[in-house]
Design an enzyme around this catalytic site. Structure first.
Site, PDB file in Angstrom:
ATOM      1  N   ARG A 173       0.818  -1.222   0.000  1.00  0.00           N
ATOM      2  CA  ARG A 173       0.000   0.000   0.000  1.00  0.00           C
ATOM      3  C   ARG A 173       0.850   1.269   0.000  1.00  0.00           C
ATOM      4  O   ARG A 173       0.586   2.215  -0.729  1.00  0.00           O
ATOM      5  CB  ARG A 173      -0.906  -0.003   1.234  1.00  0.00           C
ATOM      6  N   ARG A 220     -10.116   3.665  -1.397  1.00  0.00           N
ATOM      7  CA  ARG A 220      -9.021   2.946  -0.743  1.00  0.00           C
ATOM      8  C   ARG A 220      -8.667   3.628   0.574  1.00  0.00           C
ATOM      9  O   ARG A 220      -8.772   4.854   0.689  1.00  0.00           O
ATOM     10  CB  ARG A 220      -7.776   2.950  -1.634  1.00  0.00           C
ATOM     11  N   LEU A 240      -6.169   5.189   3.007  1.00  0.00           N
ATOM     12  CA  LEU A 240      -4.905   5.896   2.771  1.00  0.00           C
ATOM     13  C   LEU A 240      -3.932   5.607   3.913  1.00  0.00           C
ATOM     14  O   LEU A 240      -4.321   5.591   5.081  1.00  0.00           O
ATOM     15  CB  LEU A 240      -5.159   7.398   2.697  1.00  0.00           C
ATOM     16  N   HIS A 269     -18.069  12.075   2.516  1.00  0.00           N
ATOM     17  CA  HIS A 269     -18.484  10.753   2.999  1.00  0.00           C
ATOM     18  C   HIS A 269     -20.008  10.711   3.071  1.00  0.00           C
ATOM     19  O   HIS A 269     -20.627  11.651   3.586  1.00  0.00           O
ATOM     20  CB  HIS A 269     -17.878  10.500   4.382  1.00  0.00           C
ATOM     21  N   GLU A 309      -7.073   8.479  10.948  1.00  0.00           N
ATOM     22  CA  GLU A 309      -8.185   7.624  11.373  1.00  0.00           C
ATOM     23  C   GLU A 309      -9.339   7.770  10.379  1.00  0.00           C
ATOM     24  O   GLU A 309      -9.746   8.891  10.035  1.00  0.00           O
ATOM     25  CB  GLU A 309      -8.630   8.059  12.774  1.00  0.00           C
ATOM     26  N   ASP A 314     -12.461   8.359   8.309  1.00  0.00           N
ATOM     27  CA  ASP A 314     -13.713   9.137   8.378  1.00  0.00           C
ATOM     28  C   ASP A 314     -13.898   9.846   9.724  1.00  0.00           C
ATOM     29  O   ASP A 314     -15.034  10.021  10.188  1.00  0.00           O
ATOM     30  CB  ASP A 314     -14.931   8.237   8.090  1.00  0.00           C
ATOM     31  N   GLU A 318     -25.150  15.445  -2.015  1.00  0.00           N
ATOM     32  CA  GLU A 318     -23.721  15.401  -2.319  1.00  0.00           C
ATOM     33  C   GLU A 318     -23.338  16.348  -3.452  1.00  0.00           C
ATOM     34  O   GLU A 318     -22.323  17.019  -3.403  1.00  0.00           O
ATOM     35  CB  GLU A 318     -23.292  13.976  -2.689  1.00  0.00           C
TER      36      GLU A 318
HETATM   37  C1  GAR Z   1     -20.121   9.046  -3.132  1.00  0.00           C
HETATM   38  O1  GAR Z   1     -21.370   8.723  -2.575  1.00  0.00           O
HETATM   39  C2  GAR Z   1     -19.137   9.386  -2.039  1.00  0.00           C
HETATM   40  O2  GAR Z   1     -19.711  10.080  -0.967  1.00  0.00           O
HETATM   41  C3  GAR Z   1     -18.704   8.014  -1.613  1.00  0.00           C
HETATM   42  O3  GAR Z   1     -18.579   7.296  -2.802  1.00  0.00           O
HETATM   43  C4  GAR Z   1     -19.499   7.814  -3.767  1.00  0.00           C
HETATM   44  C5  GAR Z   1     -18.738   8.150  -5.013  1.00  0.00           C
HETATM   45  O4  GAR Z   1     -19.609   8.515  -6.044  1.00  0.00           O
HETATM   46  N1  GAR Z   1     -17.480   8.063  -0.908  1.00  0.00           N
HETATM   47  C6  GAR Z   1     -17.176   7.188   0.046  1.00  0.00           C
HETATM   48  O5  GAR Z   1     -17.910   6.282   0.378  1.00  0.00           O
HETATM   49  C7  GAR Z   1     -15.829   7.402   0.656  1.00  0.00           C
HETATM   50  N2  GAR Z   1     -15.703   6.650   1.866  1.00  0.00           N
HETATM   51  P1  GAR Z   1     -19.088   9.293  -7.325  1.00  0.00           P
HETATM   52  O6  GAR Z   1     -17.844   8.558  -7.806  1.00  0.00           O
HETATM   53  O7  GAR Z   1     -20.212   9.160  -8.305  1.00  0.00           O
HETATM   54  O8  GAR Z   1     -18.806  10.714  -6.924  1.00  0.00           O
END
Ligand code: GAR
Length: 229
Positions: free
Chosen positions: A75, A101, A103, A119, A153, A155, A185
């Site tokens: 990684r 992934r 980090l 998130h 840590e 999220d 989002e």
């Molecule tokens: C989104 O819902 C984002 O919040 C989530 O992945 C999706 C990506 O969608 N992120 C996580 O879960 C990170 N832990 P997108 O590629 O269509 O923007």
């Protein structure tokens, strides 16, 4: 985390890091194109060669890079390659937008105070994966998304902004995810990045300041489709 984030040059230089569809990327591009966000995306980088987000970036004429994480067995080696590519673009802010992934802490520390994530939950509720299903299982009345500074840590970094919607009794996880993406989002990330690039929000010694004061409560906008219709 010991430093401070500071107001950035105009337009701010953004690097977007993703693994998948790129709907958050598309929303950021639109916010920039329509003048809602004073920023420039200087690189979109993915750990998956086939990420749809890369196609969105190419169509928008943005510089792109793909570094195949499956070709690395360690990684930290992958994270070093990713970090070098990001640093080459001299970003003010590094935005994780569906980067799936974990980090390494060396990576997080390298971009400390300018590494941001979106998130899909109202953190600290539901860190990690499957947030929509977990919100339903828990019987949550509301579900939302959080934009936050990234710390090693998972999220758990200081939140910048949240927004939420009501959970409907008949929601499935995929319906809830879709409504959250469209209603929350796709607006929230640009707003939070706007807070940063304007200097309204700063991270000082691990604490979020907004408009010159410590942010005691993270703004949580209510995008309740039932209440607002
Ligand atoms: C989104 O819902 C984002 O919040 C989530 O992945 C999706 C990506 O969608 N992120 C996580 O879960 C990170 N832990 P997108 O590629 O269509 O923007």
């Amino acid at each position: 985390m010991t430093g401070s984030s500071a107001p950035t040059q105009s337009p701010a230089r953004l690097v977007v890091v993703l693994s998948g569809r790129g709907r958050n990327l598309a929303a950021l591009i639109e916010a920039i194109d329509t003048g809602r966000l004073d920023a420039r995306i200087v690189l979109v980088v993915s750990n998956r060669l086939d990420a749809r987000g890369l196609r969105i970036a190419r169509l928008a004429g943005l510089p792109c890079a793909a570094i195949d994480s499956s070709a690395f067995s360690v990684r930290e080696d992958f994270d070093r390659a990713l970090a070098a590519r990001i640093e080459g673009a001299a970003p003010d802010w590094v935005l994780l937008a569906g980067y799936m992934r974990i980090l390494s802490s060396a990576f997080v520390q390298r971009f400390a105070d300018r590494l941001i994530n979106i998130h899909p939950s109202l953190l600290p509720r539901h860190p990690g994966l499957h947030t929509h299903a977990r919100a339903l299982e828990a019987g949550d009345a509301r579900h939302g998304a959080t934009v936050h500074f990234v710390i090693p840590e998972l999220d758990a970094g200081p939140p910048i902004r949240q927004a939420s919607i009501a959970v409907r009794p008949d929601d499935t996880a995929s319906e809830l995810a879709e409504r959250l993406m469209v209603r929350v989002e796709q607006r929230l990330y640009a707003k939070a990045v706007g807070d940063l690039v304007s200097g309204r929000v700063q991270l000082r010694e691990g604490v979020v300041w907004r408009d010159g004061r410590i942010q005691e409560h993270c703004p949580n906008e209510d995008h309740d489709p039932i209440a607002s219709s």
